[in-house]
Design an enzyme around this catalytic site. Sequence first.
Site, short mmCIF file in Angstrom:
data_model
loop_
_atom_site.label_atom_id
_atom_site.label_comp_id
_atom_site.label_asym_id
_atom_site.label_seq_id
_atom_site.Cartn_x
_atom_site.Cartn_y
_atom_site.Cartn_z
N ARG A 167 -4.99 -2.55 -6.58
CA ARG A 167 -5.79 -3.14 -5.50
C ARG A 167 -7.26 -2.72 -5.65
NH1 ARG A 167 -8.48 -4.99 -2.19
NH2 ARG A 167 -8.22 -5.27 0.04
N ARG A 184 0.77 -1.25 0.00
CA ARG A 184 0.00 0.00 0.00
C ARG A 184 0.80 1.29 0.00
NH1 ARG A 184 -3.49 -2.06 4.83
NH2 ARG A 184 -1.47 -3.03 5.04
O1 CP3 Z 1 6.32 -8.98 0.73
C1 CP3 Z 1 5.61 -8.81 -0.29
O2 CP3 Z 1 5.56 -7.75 -0.92
C2 CP3 Z 1 4.86 -10.02 -0.82
C3 CP3 Z 1 3.52 -10.17 -0.41
C4 CP3 Z 1 3.15 -10.52 1.04
C5 CP3 Z 1 1.91 -10.11 1.60
N1 CP3 Z 1 1.79 -10.69 2.81
C6 CP3 Z 1 0.92 -9.24 0.92
C7 CP3 Z 1 -0.14 -8.62 1.70
C8 CP3 Z 1 3.79 -11.32 1.99
C9 CP3 Z 1 5.17 -11.98 1.93
C10 CP3 Z 1 2.92 -11.42 3.11
C11 CP3 Z 1 3.23 -12.22 4.31
C12 CP3 Z 1 2.30 -12.21 5.44
N2 CP3 Z 1 0.93 -12.12 5.43
C13 CP3 Z 1 2.71 -12.39 6.79
C14 CP3 Z 1 4.13 -12.64 7.25
C15 CP3 Z 1 4.94 -11.40 7.32
C16 CP3 Z 1 4.52 -10.42 8.40
O3 CP3 Z 1 4.15 -9.30 8.02
O4 CP3 Z 1 4.59 -10.78 9.58
C17 CP3 Z 1 1.55 -12.36 7.59
C18 CP3 Z 1 1.50 -12.51 9.10
C19 CP3 Z 1 0.43 -12.19 6.71
C20 CP3 Z 1 -1.02 -12.15 7.07
C21 CP3 Z 1 -1.63 -10.87 6.67
N3 CP3 Z 1 -1.97 -10.53 5.37
C22 CP3 Z 1 -2.00 -9.79 7.51
C23 CP3 Z 1 -1.82 -9.75 9.01
C24 CP3 Z 1 -2.58 -8.81 6.69
C25 CP3 Z 1 -3.23 -7.53 7.14
C26 CP3 Z 1 -2.24 -6.52 7.55
C27 CP3 Z 1 -1.82 -5.71 6.37
O5 CP3 Z 1 -0.63 -5.52 6.19
O6 CP3 Z 1 -2.72 -5.25 5.65
C28 CP3 Z 1 -2.51 -9.27 5.34
C29 CP3 Z 1 -2.94 -8.58 4.12
C30 CP3 Z 1 -1.88 -8.30 3.10
N4 CP3 Z 1 -0.92 -9.18 2.68
C31 CP3 Z 1 -1.73 -7.09 2.36
C32 CP3 Z 1 -0.65 -7.29 1.48
C33 CP3 Z 1 -0.12 -6.34 0.44
C34 CP3 Z 1 -2.61 -5.87 2.47
C35 CP3 Z 1 -3.94 -6.16 1.86
C36 CP3 Z 1 -4.50 -5.00 1.08
O7 CP3 Z 1 -3.85 -4.52 0.14
O8 CP3 Z 1 -5.63 -4.65 1.40
#
Ligand code: CP3
Length: 361
Positions: free
Chosen positions: A41, A32
């Site tokens: 998105r 984001r």
């Molecule tokens: O790193 C990258 O650019 C690759 C993509 C990636 C995402 N999530 C995209 C994402 C990777 C490697 C992850 C890993 C992930 N996802 C983890 C492990 C790393 C960490 O941050 O601890 C975890 C725990 C998740 C679970 C998850 N997914 C959460 C807790 C959330 C919400 C919080 C947030 O950051 O929005 C997501 C959603 C998510 N995953 C988004 C993205 C770009 C945001 C969603 C959106 O665009 O609305």
Amino acid sequence: MTGKTADRLVLKALDGEAVWPPPVWLMRQAGRYLPEYRKLRASAGNFIALCTTPAMATEATLQPIRRFGLDAAILFSDILIAPWALGQKLRYAEGEGPLMERLETLSDLDRLDLNRLKAGTEPVMEAVARVRAELPPETTLIGFAGSPFTVACYMLEGKGGNFARSLALTYSDPGLVASVIELMTTATIDYLSWQIEAGADCVMLFDSWAGLLPPDLFRAHVIHPTTRIVDALHLRHPGVKVIGFPRLAGLMALPYIAETGISGFGMDTATDAAALARLLPRSVALQGNLDPLLLRAGGVSLDHAVERIAGELAGLPHIFNLGHGILPDTPLEHVAQLIERLRSLPQRLLEDSREHATSRI
Ligand code: CP3
């Protein structure tokens, strides 16, 4: 490695080679904070569609590479796509993060089916292949999965937070926790193996909540499944490199590194990089660990931290990264500043570190 593949600096570091200045990529580099991501998105409607439409997942993966020329791309996906593909209901609610239909009892596991994994993750594999075909040859492509424990936390809790229920279950219903971890270990081996077959150069296991466990459970739920995954991947794909990121593992980082067979260790923000480096076998690459808050803050403190972290690990295999994911309100200029600063680090810093190392002996 042949031809251009040999130029992939992240792979060189994972092979135990010290590269100067260190190669760099950033956890959550697609996301984001990028205006082009926010546009994509919005056009996708929902997050799962974004992850499972190959053209869109490819675009999101490539966006930070086009803008910043990072040394590695990480597949755009999420750690919860694997349990979703097995049949667990999942949605991403605005402002709330992921929400799953949580597993209450062992019989709920009957709703999940390993046979669905292949078809459910087919679009992910197509995205991996497309990204690899479009990336510059010198850019490493990192595939990934959540580690069984961290993914199990969401599957058992139904949402993020402090995972009080999942942790309590490790004592009150150990059979349920062990079964979920067992299922995800089996699924993760296939899921990562297919990503490698589709074109990922190496893979990373995100274990964001590993540090919530006491040592005995850390061994059972983190070290043991990770070792099984790494061993199975090595059997299927000899020489493939795995990066582990057991966040907030503290001293358990040492047995994790010694026993799991990983080639790269992701340091969280709280890790003292220099202290850890002194305790390690040289062949393990360290990845990290700039504070994402400092990247957001920018300024001269950012420059100094980049120099300090790179300097402390100069002469060792190091992949520069953050200690956790990039924050959504991080200014783009700060990311550019970080990369520029890193790439212009003087040779002197490396030589100083060599003198330092010799004078210590
Ligand atoms: O790193 C990258 O650019 C690759 C993509 C990636 C995402 N999530 C995209 C994402 C990777 C490697 C992850 C890993 C992930 N996802 C983890 C492990 C790393 C960490 O941050 O601890 C975890 C725990 C998740 C679970 C998850 N997914 C959460 C807790 C959330 C919400 C919080 C947030 O950051 O929005 C997501 C959603 C998510 N995953 C988004 C993205 C770009 C945001 C969603 C959106 O665009 O609305």
